[in-house]
Scaffold this motif. Structure first.
Motif: not given
Length: 335
Positions: A140-144, A153-155
């Motif tokens: 899994p990853f989140v974007l910054l 949902d992951r930004c």
């Protein structure tokens, strides 16, 4: 050397409970957690990270890919991320992508190969489709500082257009009408968004950006100093300059002083980011606050909530910039 079995016996709890404490599992009561920690302290027990990883299927490490490692902006970002994970007993592995597609992809592959539990990605050159495809894989990853609609949902992102608008609106409110603009690299989304905000503010005053008063910089001090020289050489009058980040603004301030200009008496300058040195420039730099440390912390909290199941954590995904007025902007006397 003490073993986990001895910790379990001294604390009077099961091996599973000791494992939960070592992995910061929220299902353990505070009293039980303290009892296990006291037993570990008394025995001098130090958990084996490899054994923990095998037992929990977690490495307790998070990969972070950033564009660069130099400069105060990235330092604040990484500090915010690392502090949040350190408090949660996690560790970070850092790589740099240098805003190049192949290097960013290699960095992501490297971090995935290190069995990171999750990734925090500050990437600029890889495509949205690459990230969408990556989201189907196991890590899994989140974007910054990037917003991809399909991955909303992951930004964790900033409204850069609003920031550009606020910077120019502040100058317009001070009476400035001929405003130079030193942009970041326009292939970058945040640079384009900030310039679009600049254009929106001008439009509210029935003004348009002058081509002769535009310079595409590089987000570094040298871009700011070169940009100011280009604006001066254009022969077009201006009473204020918007710089798309604080590093370029500091370069513009230095160049102005070396050329014999007085800021803000001769022209005003405003930056973007509110990095730590902005308060210590001469004059003190008016700027737009970019809460990058808080955003880094929020990316870490996204990981703690989504990956480590710390469900009580709240995550803010969209941040708004705000104006920080200081001494480098003054009212227009003649424009």
């Amino acid at each position: 050397m003490a073993t986990i079995y001895q910790v379990s016996e001294l604390a009077g709890v099961s091996l599973a409970t000791v494992s939960r404490v070592m992995n910061n599992n929220v299902r353990v009561s505070e009293a039980t957690r303290n009892k296990v920690l006291a037993a570990m302290e008394q025995l001098g027990y130090r958990p084996n990270s490899i054994a923990q990883s095998l037992a929990s299927s977690r490495s307790n490490s998070i990969g972070i890919l950033v564009s660069e490692l130099h400069g105060p902006f990235y330092g604040e970002m990484l500090t915010g991320i690392e502090a949040e994970f350190r408090a949660a007993g996690k560790h970070v592995i850092i790589a740099a992508g240098h805003s190049e597609r192949a290097t960013e992809e290699d960095g992501i592959d490297f971090l995935r190969s290190r069995n990171c539990d999750a990734l925090i990605l500050h990437v600029e050159a890889v495509s949205d489709q690459f990230l969408i495809d990556l989201s189907t894989k196991e890590t899994p990853f989140v974007l910054l500082n990037r917003h991809v609609p399909a991955l909303a949902d992951r930004c964790i992102s900033l409204d850069n257009e609003l920031g550009g608008y606020l910077a120019t609106k502040h100058l317009l409110a001070q009476g400035h009408r001929h405003i130079g603009y030193i942009a970041g690299p326009m292939w970058k989304t945040d640079a384009r968004d900030r310039f679009h905000g600049h254009q929106r503010a001008l439009g509210e005053y029935q003004l348009t950006a002058e081509d002769a008063l535009f310079f595409e910089g590089d987000f570094r001090e040298t871009g700011g100093s070169k940009g100011l020289q280009v604006l001066l050489d254009s022969g077009r009058p201006f009473s204020a300059v918007v710089c798309a980040n604080d590093e370029m603004a500091s370069g513009a301030l230095t160049a102005a002083r070396e050329l014999g200009y007085d800021v803000p008496a001769d022209f005003s300058v405003i930056g973007f980011d509110n990095v730590n040195f902005a308060y210590y420039t001469y004059p003190k730099l008016s700027t737009i606050d970019y809460p990058v440390s808080a955003m880094g912390q929020m990316a870490a909290r996204w990981v703690l909530k989504q990956v480590y199941q710390q469900s009580r954590i709240d995550v803010q995904q969209i941040f708004n910039p705000h104006l920080i007025p200081r001494d480098s902007v003054a009212g227009a006397t003649a424009d």
